[in-house]
Scaffold this motif. Structure first.
Motif, PDB file in Angstrom:
ATOM      1  N   THR A  19       4.872 -61.401  35.823  1.00 47.44           N
ATOM      2  CA  THR A  19       5.436 -62.751  35.860  1.00 47.44           C
ATOM      3  C   THR A  19       6.909 -62.827  36.233  1.00 47.44           C
ATOM      4  O   THR A  19       7.370 -63.869  36.649  1.00 47.44           O
ATOM      5  CB  THR A  19       5.286 -63.429  34.480  1.00 47.44           C
ATOM      6  N   ASN A  20       7.677 -61.769  36.047  1.00 48.00           N
ATOM      7  CA  ASN A  20       9.137 -61.762  36.200  1.00 48.00           C
ATOM      8  C   ASN A  20       9.801 -62.806  35.303  1.00 48.00           C
ATOM      9  O   ASN A  20      10.812 -63.410  35.649  1.00 48.00           O
ATOM     10  CB  ASN A  20       9.573 -61.945  37.655  1.00 48.00           C
ATOM     11  N   ARG A  21       9.253 -63.021  34.115  1.00 45.45           N
ATOM     12  CA  ARG A  21       9.860 -63.962  33.165  1.00 45.45           C
ATOM     13  C   ARG A  21      11.227 -63.501  32.688  1.00 45.45           C
ATOM     14  O   ARG A  21      12.030 -64.297  32.237  1.00 45.45           O
ATOM     15  CB  ARG A  21       8.943 -64.163  31.957  1.00 45.45           C
ATOM     16  N   GLY A  27      16.619 -55.352  29.084  1.00 41.86           N
ATOM     17  CA  GLY A  27      17.500 -54.455  28.340  1.00 41.86           C
ATOM     18  C   GLY A  27      18.773 -54.129  29.090  1.00 41.86           C
ATOM     19  O   GLY A  27      19.335 -53.054  28.933  1.00 41.86           O
ATOM     20  N   GLY A  28      19.225 -55.028  29.941  1.00 36.08           N
ATOM     21  CA  GLY A  28      20.452 -54.803  30.698  1.00 36.08           C
ATOM     22  C   GLY A  28      20.264 -53.950  31.936  1.00 36.08           C
ATOM     23  O   GLY A  28      21.231 -53.593  32.598  1.00 36.08           O
ATOM     24  N   ILE A  29      19.013 -53.622  32.275  1.00 42.60           N
ATOM     25  CA  ILE A  29      18.722 -52.780  33.432  1.00 42.60           C
ATOM     26  C   ILE A  29      17.788 -53.526  34.364  1.00 42.60           C
ATOM     27  O   ILE A  29      16.812 -54.138  33.928  1.00 42.60           O
ATOM     28  CB  ILE A  29      18.072 -51.453  32.972  1.00 42.60           C
ATOM     29  N   SER A  30      18.053 -53.452  35.665  1.00 40.06           N
ATOM     30  CA  SER A  30      17.174 -54.088  36.647  1.00 40.06           C
ATOM     31  C   SER A  30      15.812 -53.406  36.619  1.00 40.06           C
ATOM     32  O   SER A  30      15.702 -52.192  36.569  1.00 40.06           O
ATOM     33  CB  SER A  30      17.778 -53.974  38.046  1.00 40.06           C
ATOM     34  N   ASN A  31      14.764 -54.217  36.637  1.00 39.82           N
ATOM     35  CA  ASN A  31      13.419 -53.641  36.669  1.00 39.82           C
ATOM     36  C   ASN A  31      12.844 -53.628  38.080  1.00 39.82           C
ATOM     37  O   ASN A  31      11.678 -53.330  38.277  1.00 39.82           O
ATOM     38  CB  ASN A  31      12.484 -54.379  35.701  1.00 39.82           C
ATOM     39  N   GLY A  32      13.667 -53.946  39.089  1.00 42.97           N
ATOM     40  CA  GLY A  32      13.224 -53.906  40.477  1.00 42.97           C
ATOM     41  C   GLY A  32      12.743 -55.238  41.012  1.00 42.97           C
ATOM     42  O   GLY A  32      12.537 -55.384  42.213  1.00 42.97           O
ATOM     43  N   GLU A  33      12.530 -56.207  40.147  1.00 45.89           N
ATOM     44  CA  GLU A  33      12.111 -57.532  40.601  1.00 45.89           C
ATOM     45  C   GLU A  33      13.341 -58.331  41.048  1.00 45.89           C
ATOM     46  O   GLU A  33      14.481 -57.908  40.849  1.00 45.89           O
ATOM     47  CB  GLU A  33      11.388 -58.270  39.465  1.00 45.89           C
ATOM     48  N   ASN A  34      13.105 -59.490  41.646  1.00 45.42           N
ATOM     49  CA  ASN A  34      14.219 -60.359  42.028  1.00 45.42           C
ATOM     50  C   ASN A  34      14.995 -60.763  40.784  1.00 45.42           C
ATOM     51  O   ASN A  34      14.397 -61.083  39.754  1.00 45.42           O
ATOM     52  CB  ASN A  34      13.720 -61.623  42.726  1.00 45.42           C
ATOM     53  N   ILE A  35      16.325 -60.743  40.884  1.00 52.10           N
ATOM     54  CA  ILE A  35      17.163 -61.170  39.761  1.00 52.10           C
ATOM     55  C   ILE A  35      17.300 -62.684  39.823  1.00 52.10           C
ATOM     56  O   ILE A  35      17.739 -63.238  40.828  1.00 52.10           O
ATOM     57  CB  ILE A  35      18.534 -60.475  39.805  1.00 52.10           C
ATOM     58  N   VAL A  36      16.891 -63.343  38.746  1.00 50.93           N
ATOM     59  CA  VAL A  36      16.907 -64.800  38.667  1.00 50.93           C
ATOM     60  C   VAL A  36      17.928 -65.191  37.613  1.00 50.93           C
ATOM     61  O   VAL A  36      17.889 -64.690  36.490  1.00 50.93           O
ATOM     62  CB  VAL A  36      15.515 -65.355  38.289  1.00 50.93           C
ATOM     63  N   ILE A  78      27.813 -73.401  43.490  1.00 47.16           N
ATOM     64  CA  ILE A  78      26.841 -72.441  44.015  1.00 47.16           C
ATOM     65  C   ILE A  78      27.523 -71.245  44.677  1.00 47.16           C
ATOM     66  O   ILE A  78      27.241 -70.102  44.312  1.00 47.16           O
ATOM     67  CB  ILE A  78      25.840 -73.137  44.960  1.00 47.16           C
ATOM     68  N   PRO A  79      28.451 -71.446  45.632  1.00 41.68           N
ATOM     69  CA  PRO A  79      29.090 -70.259  46.215  1.00 41.68           C
ATOM     70  C   PRO A  79      29.931 -69.482  45.202  1.00 41.68           C
ATOM     71  O   PRO A  79      30.038 -68.259  45.299  1.00 41.68           O
ATOM     72  CB  PRO A  79      29.947 -70.808  47.350  1.00 41.68           C
ATOM     73  N   MET A  80      30.503 -70.168  44.225  1.00 45.55           N
ATOM     74  CA  MET A  80      31.304 -69.487  43.218  1.00 45.55           C
ATOM     75  C   MET A  80      30.421 -68.587  42.345  1.00 45.55           C
ATOM     76  O   MET A  80      30.746 -67.425  42.103  1.00 45.55           O
ATOM     77  CB  MET A  80      32.030 -70.515  42.344  1.00 45.55           C
ATOM     78  N   VAL A  81      29.276 -69.082  41.904  1.00 45.06           N
ATOM     79  CA  VAL A  81      28.364 -68.291  41.081  1.00 45.06           C
ATOM     80  C   VAL A  81      27.787 -67.137  41.897  1.00 45.06           C
ATOM     81  O   VAL A  81      27.701 -66.006  41.419  1.00 45.06           O
ATOM     82  CB  VAL A  81      27.244 -69.176  40.497  1.00 45.06           C
ATOM     83  N   GLU A  82      27.398 -67.399  43.140  1.00 51.96           N
ATOM     84  CA  GLU A  82      26.873 -66.329  43.994  1.00 51.96           C
ATOM     85  C   GLU A  82      27.901 -65.223  44.191  1.00 51.96           C
ATOM     86  O   GLU A  82      27.567 -64.038  44.152  1.00 51.96           O
ATOM     87  CB  GLU A  82      26.439 -66.891  45.343  1.00 51.96           C
ATOM     88  N   ALA A  83      29.161 -65.595  44.401  1.00 49.17           N
ATOM     89  CA  ALA A  83      30.217 -64.599  44.597  1.00 49.17           C
ATOM     90  C   ALA A  83      30.427 -63.774  43.339  1.00 49.17           C
ATOM     91  O   ALA A  83      30.582 -62.547  43.406  1.00 49.17           O
ATOM     92  CB  ALA A  83      31.522 -65.288  45.014  1.00 49.17           C
TER      93      ALA A  83
END
Length: 141
Positions: A19-21, A27-36, A78-83
């Motif tokens: 689900t990528n919920r 746990g503070g580590i990327s699991n390889g899914e898209n970061i939302v 939006i650009p500020m958060v993306e940056a």
């Protein structure tokens, strides 16, 4: 709500979440899914209404905000958060590189930086670990 079951993707063979919920981070580590990322902003604080306040010397006064104050920060948000997300991710990659040599240094040994600094001197020169790389564990002898 953040629990994601893992499975093996039949097309790629990669370990994925159903689900990528968790938004791609567990746990503070990327699991390889898209970061939302979900972001919220409070409303602009300066309004043109008369308000009661207190001065630095303790006098109660009435104040009305004046000047140009944008009622909506969304076009800049939006650009500020993306940056900031990009800077944070690059910072994490740089920390990983510094700690674990994520990207190998292919330069000849004499051209690689001294992990002890430019003014440090080590008896017998740098200690060489496996693969011809400078061993960064200089304190563990």
């Amino acid at each position: 709500d953040h629990n994601d079951e893992f499975y093996i993707d039949p097309e790629t063979g990669a370990t994925r979440t159903v689900t990528n919920r968790s938004g791609g981070i567990q746990g503070g580590i990327s699991n390889g899914e898209n970061i939302v990322i979900h972001v919220a902003f409070k409303p602009t604080s300066t309004i043109a209404q008369l308000q009661k306040t207190v001065t630095r010397d303790g006098t109660e006064v009435e104040l009305r905000g004046k000047g140009r104050h944008d009622p909506c920060v969304l076009p800049r948000a939006i650009p500020m958060v993306e940056a900031m997300v990009a800077l944070t991710l690059v910072d994490a990659i740089m920390c990983q590189k510094a700690q674990c040599e994520l990207f190998p240094n292919e330069a000849p040994l004499e051209q690689q930086p001294n992990p002890m600094g430019t003014t440090a001197h080590r008896e017998g020169g740098p200690r060489v670990g496996g693969g011809g790389k400078v061993d960064l564990k200089v304190d563990e002898e």
